[in-house]
Every structure is written in structure tokens, then in C-alpha cells.
Design an enzyme around this catalytic site. Structure first.
Site: not given
Ligand code: ADP
Ligand code: MG
Length: 401
Positions: A34, A199, A358, A382
Site C-alpha cells: 500500500r 469475514k 489487503g 472492502g
Molecule cells: P482480504 O483482506 O483479502 O479481504 P480477509 O481479511 O477477509 O481477506 O481474510 C483473510 C483471512 O482469512 C486470512 O488471515 C486467513 O487466515 C483467513 N482465512 C482463510 N480461510 C480461512 C478458514 N477456513 N478459516 C479461518 N480463517 C480463514
Molecule cells: Mg483482511
């Protein structure tokens, strides 16, 4: 929207709302994507002789100073990337900020401390936010909005401040919005979307809008278990949002009716405990099970090998791909294989590939992929999702006028 080129910035104090919300571990920046993404905007303003005042949030402090969320390490890294000194103010609108801004010569840069150390930044109260925005406005003559990762937030520095100063959109936001337009208008098909992450509730919403647009939706990560539960499977102690099951059932039905294919995991990697993502201690009870055979005492933490192959096959002929959310707990090597396979499938395809989020963007880099092999790596998770949901984004609306 006006761009930087439309502003006369020479000799002026230009407030740049950036998104420098980078992951930190023990005070070290673990992914500087970033910072690198907004650096060209700052460099352009420097070159044009502006006095650049950069501001951002970092993490979720509670409206007061909290050293673990200080932007101090970011000011050092920003200076390295720009190849010039970045002055750091130890507050946002106080004495240190005023002094740092007053000391700027043309072409110099100062970074303010974390905007969220002030309650006014994120306040739901319009008056409180505006009061904080007015304090920020006193530090600058012009405003450049370039914090793409925060444009979906109705926050003082994102939404209220641009109304108080002549403003323009920065190059990063302009690029990001251009990419999102390519995902919403005249999309090249097949259009495949991969959704993962943790999330669940934040991400289920985007599916509504994608149902009318995507050809295939691949579901991994934590969200997958709500889908598997909706199909009647036992998911053990995996992430599950029971209240979303009716919503998910409705999506599956609408998908069938409109010819949008949902692709769910066939097998998953499970363990009884969430892995230690700091020490990477070996996971003794790791096993691969079919998605309809998750033991009651175990948690699904990644997609399994059959699913990796299935996802790769579903991505192979894509012409457009949007990927948000790691499909497993990639922070531990045992559960990084699914995310690696998805990233590799994007690299191997001829599609226009967009990675949003992120953690997803960080995963691509941490797992050793070459960023240039992707069409675009977005700095906003988001924000991208809300744009794709068809929502109005406060930080973009504010830059329009
Ligand atoms: P982004 O930041 O790319 O939008 P998120 O913040 O929603 O993604 O999610 C990222 C997190 O999701 C990572 O820290 C990862 O460890 C977690 N994650 C992925 N799969 C699982 C799972 N099956 N159970 C729990 N956490 C998970
Ligand atoms: Mg995230």
C-alpha cells in the site's frame, strides 16, 4: 472528477489522504504494497513543488493514541521508497502536526500520525466528524483523495474534508476505479470470481450483485463452511454463520435459475486447533477430508487437493477473474496450498486478473508470486467489494463535486 493535473499545486500545502494501513508484526512492516502504491502520487506532487501533507489510518485504535498503531515505521519506509526525508508528526492536528507542516519547504513531505487516534475521524456524529475535518483543513490548501482502501468509509478525512478544500482524485484511486469499471461494464467472459477470507458476513453481500454478472463463483476460505452447512453438511468447528444460511440457500437457488455456477470445495484440510501463524509450529493432526465428512471436533482451514484442481480447471478458460480473500489460513505453510494454487491459476490464465483485499494482496507477495503477472493488485478489499455490490462510496462521492 478533477485530477492532480487540474490543480495548481506549486508552493501549496496539499493534503493527501492515503491508505497506509499496512500489516505490522512486532513493529515491522510485513507487506509494504500500500505504501508503494500511493508513492507515485506523492512523488508527482513533490516534483510539482507542493508541500505534501500525507495522512492515513492504521489498524483500529479506539480514538486515542495507541503506540502499537503508530505510523512511525511507515514514515521511515515511505522515505525509503520516495528516496527523500519524510518528516513525521507525532500527532494529527496538534502542535507537532502544525510545526511539521509549517516547516515544509516546496517539494517536501510530512506524514501525520494515525488519523484514528482522534474520535472525530470515524465518528457517526456528523458534527464531531466535521469539527475534526475543520482542524485537518487548517493544515492544507488543497486535498487529494488517494486512499482507495478507505473510500467506502464515511470518515472525516475521507468524506468531510474534501468538502472543505479544493480537491482532486489521486492517481491510485483513478486506476482502481478504472479497473473496477472493467469488472462491471462490458466484462469479457467467462467471468470467474473467487471468494474466500474470514469475514463471512462482509463478503456474502457481494454475491447478490455478482449473480447477475459472473459466470462462475468459486467459494473457499471461511465462507465455504456456511455454504457447506447450507447444503446440509456437518462442518465441525469451522467458521460458520448460521444466520446467513437462508441467504446462501437463496443464492444457490438464484444461481441455478440464472445459470451462475457456484463451485464449492470437494475436500478440505482440517485440524482441531487453529494453527500458530507466528511460530509455524507443525500441525500434528492435519488431515484432508471430503467436504461432507468434516469431523465434529475439527476446523476446516484450507481447500484440499481435489478442490485445488477443480478451482484451477474452473479458472483455466476465464477471460476475467476477480479474486478476494485467501481460500485458507495461508499465514501457516500447512494451510497455504489452496491460496497458492489459486494464485498460480491466475498467473497461468490469459484472463484480466484482479486481486482485491489487503490479505489477498499480501498473500500473493508473501507466497512469492511476481506481482507483474497479475492484471491488477488492488489496495482495497472492502472498498472493491462495496463498489462491486453497486453501493455509493462516500470517498468517491466526495471527490465528484
Ligand atoms: P482480504 O483482506 O483479502 O479481504 P480477509 O481479511 O477477509 O481477506 O481474510 C483473510 C483471512 O482469512 C486470512 O488471515 C486467513 O487466515 C483467513 N482465512 C482463510 N480461510 C480461512 C478458514 N477456513 N478459516 C479461518 N480463517 C480463514
Ligand atoms: Mg483482511
Amino acid at each position: 472528477m478533477k485530477t492532480i493535473e487540474d490543480l495548481d499545486v506549486a508552493g501549496k500545502r496539499v493534503f493527501v489522504r492515503a491508505d497506509l494501513n499496512v500489516p505490522l508484526s512486532g513493529g515491522q512492516i510485513t507487506d509494504d504494497g500500500r505504501i508503494r502504491a500511493v508513492a507515485p502520487t506523492i512523488a508527482k506532487l513533490v516534483e510539482r513543488g507542493a508541500k505534501v501533507v500525507v495522512a492515513s489510518h492504521l489498524g483500529r485504535p479506539k480514538g486515542e493514541p495507541d503506540p502499537q498503531f503508530s505510523l512511525a515505521p511507515v514514515s521511515v519506509r515511505l522515505g525509503e521508497i520516495l528516496g527523500k526525508q519524510v518528516a513525521f508528526a507525532t500527532d494529527t492536528v496538534g502542535e507537532s502536526a502544525r510545526a511539521a507542516v509549517a516547516a515544509l519547504a516546496d517539494g517536501e513531505v510530512a506524514l501525520l500520525e494515525n488519523l484514528r487516534f482522534n474520535t472525530g475521524e470515524t465518528s457517526k456524529d456528523d458534527g464531531e466528524r466535521k469539527a475534526f475535518a475543520e482542524q485537518l483543513a487548517a493544515l492544507a490548501d488543497l486535498y487529494v483523495g488517494d486512499g482507495f482502501g478507505a473510500v467506502h468509509r464515511k470518515h472525516a478525512s475521507v468524506f468531510d474534508l474534501p468538502a472543505l478544500l479544493p480537491h482532486a482524485v489521486g492517481d491510485l484511486i483513478a486506476t482502481e476505479v478504472g479497473v473496477l469499471k472493467r469488472l462491471t461494464e462490458e466484462v469479457e467472459r467467462p467471468y470467474v470470481v473467487v471468494l474466500g477470507g474470514s469475514k463471512v458476513s462482509d463478503k456474502v453481500g457481494v454475491i447478490d450483485n455478482l449473480l447477475g454478472k459472473a459466470d462462475r463463483i468459486l467459494i473457499g476460505g471461511g465462507m465455504a463452511y456456511t455454504f457447506l452447512a447450507a447444503k446440509g453438511h456437518e462442518v465441525g468447528i469451522s467458521l460458520l454463520q448460521k444466520d446467513q444460511i437462508p441467504v446462501v440457500l437463496d443464492y444457490l437457488k438464484r444461481g441455478e435459475e440464472s445459470g451462475v455456477e457456484f463451485v464449492l470445495p470437494l475436500d478440505v484440510a482440517v485440524s482441531a486447533n487453529f494453527p500458530d501463524t507466528k511460530t509455524h509450529a507443525p500441525v500434528e493432526d492435519f488431515e484432508i477430508v471430503d467436504a461432507d465428512r468434516i469431523p465434529a471436533t475439527k476446523e476446516g482451514l484450507d481447500i484440499g487437493p481435489k478442490t485445488r484442481e477443480l478451482f484451477a480447471a474452473k479458472l483455466a478458460d476465464a477471460k476475467t477473474v476477480f479474486w478476494n480473500g485467501p481460500v485458507g489460513v495461508f499465514e501457516h505453510p500447512t494451510f497455504a496450498q489452496g491460496t497458492k494454487a489459486v494464485a498460480q491459476a491466475l498467473v497461468d490464465s490469459d484472463a484480466f486478473t484482479v486481486v482485491g483485499g489487503g490479505d489477498s494482496a499480501a498473500a500473493v507477495r508473501i507466497l512469492g508470486f511476481d506481482e507483474t503477472k497479475f492484471g491488477h493488485i488492488s489496495t482495497g478489499g472492502g472498498a472493491s467489494l462495496e463498489y462491486l455490490e453497486g453501493k455509493q462510496l462516500p470517498g468517491l462521492t466526495a471527490l465528484e463535486g
